[in-house]
Write an enzyme that holds these catalytic residues in place. Structure first.
Site, short mmCIF file in Angstrom:
data_model
loop_
_atom_site.label_atom_id
_atom_site.label_comp_id
_atom_site.label_asym_id
_atom_site.label_seq_id
_atom_site.Cartn_x
_atom_site.Cartn_y
_atom_site.Cartn_z
CG HIS A 111 65.90 93.36 102.99
ND1 HIS A 111 66.91 92.76 102.28
CD2 HIS A 111 65.18 92.36 103.54
CE1 HIS A 111 66.78 91.44 102.37
NE2 HIS A 111 65.75 91.17 103.14
CE LYS A 120 65.20 88.35 100.01
NZ LYS A 120 66.50 87.71 100.31
CD GLU A 149 66.32 89.93 106.86
OE1 GLU A 149 65.67 88.98 106.40
OE2 GLU A 149 66.73 90.88 106.16
#
Lengths: 214, 214, 214, 214
Positions: free
Chosen positions: A85, A8, A133
């Protein structure tokens, strides 16, 4: 199991994590990749670790200031890329275009999604893998395999109903127990971030993580 | 065949088009709906025509300034909504959330997409229908059924591989011949805009359009 | 003082709030406007209250599915529009284009911004007014005039340094005391939402709000 | 004059352009910087050329997958960054946040904008410089200094009315004559891309470009 460590924009030393990952992968035979900032791809790849981009733009060569061109990521050493993401959600058409961009540059792809329905949609776009996720669990330390095991098995089923794309499991993964639980639910890999990137000793964290599958 | 007339932000009189559509639907028994600007939903619905929104936001009741709340669209008379039109591309997660918002408000849904792969992805999100609209043909006057018939049949196959969701055909549709060709390729409806909205005589344009299926 | 009541996507009855606002404006002479969902503009305007849009798109007539065309908002009764609310942040170029769109449709404009620097930037784009709303205070019930009075006076100074555009004060405003404090800091109006839209008795809430300036 | 060469996502060799720029800067004393893809920052900086990022994200250290962290760009050798290029338009609040991010990482900043009004807005956010690039001229080969000289002088005036920030001139610049004309209109630098990045001989192109100011 495939272990993908997403750095990240963490204030970690990407080289330290990369070297730890390279060593643990070598020692254990577990496939471990590290996804740093684009500006760090070069130096991370030089450690010998399997290096991934966190994102590539849905563009070809051309006038695209500020983009992350798939070919530039590959050129800097990336062999794969995350897409969509939860911290970088993409338009459906752009996931498709980014997947085609990654294919052009020979990058392997993992498309993230929130739930089984979106996993099926992502799988329909023909990535190399998908990752479930649930956004509410990211960064919590509560593994999805414990908080909501059905979402993992339902995602595996949803992906299988569309194609034979493998499912990774993200959100809250940090320990060997989490990895083991994910594998037990049908996941073929895990996506994790702070559990390794923010660990005092990334190498020890990775060793403990992969221990159940060594 | 379902005929969905998208008024976009055209400088047309939405009431005139709505009344024409209502009359032609009544006269011919063909299902025809009109999708005006959100600010015109109320008045368009008052004509009695089947009224659709052009978009609803991926939100629930709450602090969402500038959103198009599904419940507000329904309240103003909409019974369905387009989503992810090529002029209003949405994130994958937001198509999913907008579909759930539309369900809550009892709005029927059509999700647009560019190509068979994206059609399969859209179908996986469980809309009432999908619409294939190759962006390069929108507004050209060249019907997709003529320019690229394979994209329609491949989209029908792609949707069928995921669920039994019907496929509409958009981009360049304006004549009865185009509608007929779309039907022949397996489309259960058409999405059109300028062919009716910009016609000198919208009623005549609609009559000519639906003639082959009357 | 100008009181602008933003109904966001709240589950309130927009007609009830509009009628209350129209009555209180009539009774007190205070300027009060209501900004409902685009799909409710028509019916809110019919109450006679000053009606604002929550947003207009940076587009002209044309192929813009899902947009909020300034002319359509005006057509439905809007006489002004908010832009760049913290729940609907716009690109700099789009604030400019939305302002030009609003001008074309004779809509008055208020551009929201976070801090004095952004207020100066917004003022440079030549809106009719700007509104300072520190995002961390929105919806908290803590008025900016109390939590951070400097941000209001600094915004008034920043706007004045660029043009003579009036500054409204948003975030946490709900009582007459808050309105009074905002006026004391140089604000020429207030932007509020839940304090009225979610009140059991919107009329009483508005009467209490404007009491200090009647 | 400051010459900033934006490599966008062009299929050029960034090292070749960087080396050419470093040599011409050394030989002539003209300040020349090169802005490559983030993934190429490292290797471009190693040539010794002044290296800029094409964009940095409006974020601090944290959970921001796929972002371009200012600190990571600086770490890879960038000393400045473009922001809000017409191919990468940002929200007003994000230009502000990206500027603060760049400051934290000691990156110099140039904020692009379309027209004098937006130039004033950008200047109000306190960057190190602004660049006016009418989008309709980008990539055309027609220099803004010739096509629309007033937009340059008006931008210089607009910036001066807000702060004393220098104005660069972009869009269509490729020759020494263009650079000279830009200087004559009050620009303190030029932003260019294809004229150098796509030249058969980037060094010769740069030499010809800076010739009038040597």
């Amino acid at each position: 199991m495939f272990v993908l460590v997403n750095l990240k924009a963490y204030p970690c030393d990407p080289i330290e994590v990369a070297e730890a990952a390279a060593e643990v992968a070598d020692d254990t035979g577990v496939r471990i990749a590290v996804a740093p900032q684009a500006a760090h791809l070069d130096r991370v790849a030089e450690t010998g670790v399997e290096t991934w981009a966190q994102h590539v733009s849905p563009v070809e060569y051309g006038s695209h200031t500020g983009s992350t061109l798939a070919e530039a990521a590959a050129d800097a050493g990336a062999v794969g890329t995350l897409l969509n993401h939860s911290e970088n959600r993409l338009k459906l058409a752009d996931i498709d275009a980014s997947l085609r961009a990654a294919e052009r540059a020979d990058l392997e792809t993992v498309v993230c999604a929130n739930n089984p329905r979106q996993i099926a949609a992502a799988a329909a776009l023909d990535p190399d893998a998908v990752a479930v996720e649930p956004p509410e669990l990211i960064g919590t330390g509560t593994p999805v395999s414990k908080a909501d095991p059905d979402i993992v098995t339902d995602s595996v089923d949803a992906a299988a109903s569309v194609s034979d794309v493998p499912v990774l499991c993200g959100a809250g993964i940090s320990t060997g127990e989490d990895l083991d639980a994910a594998a037990g639910l049908g996941a073929e890999g895990v996506l994790l971030a702070s559990g390794v990137a923010k660990a005092d000793d990334p190498k020890a964290a990775l060793e403990a993580l992969v221990d159940p599958v060594v």
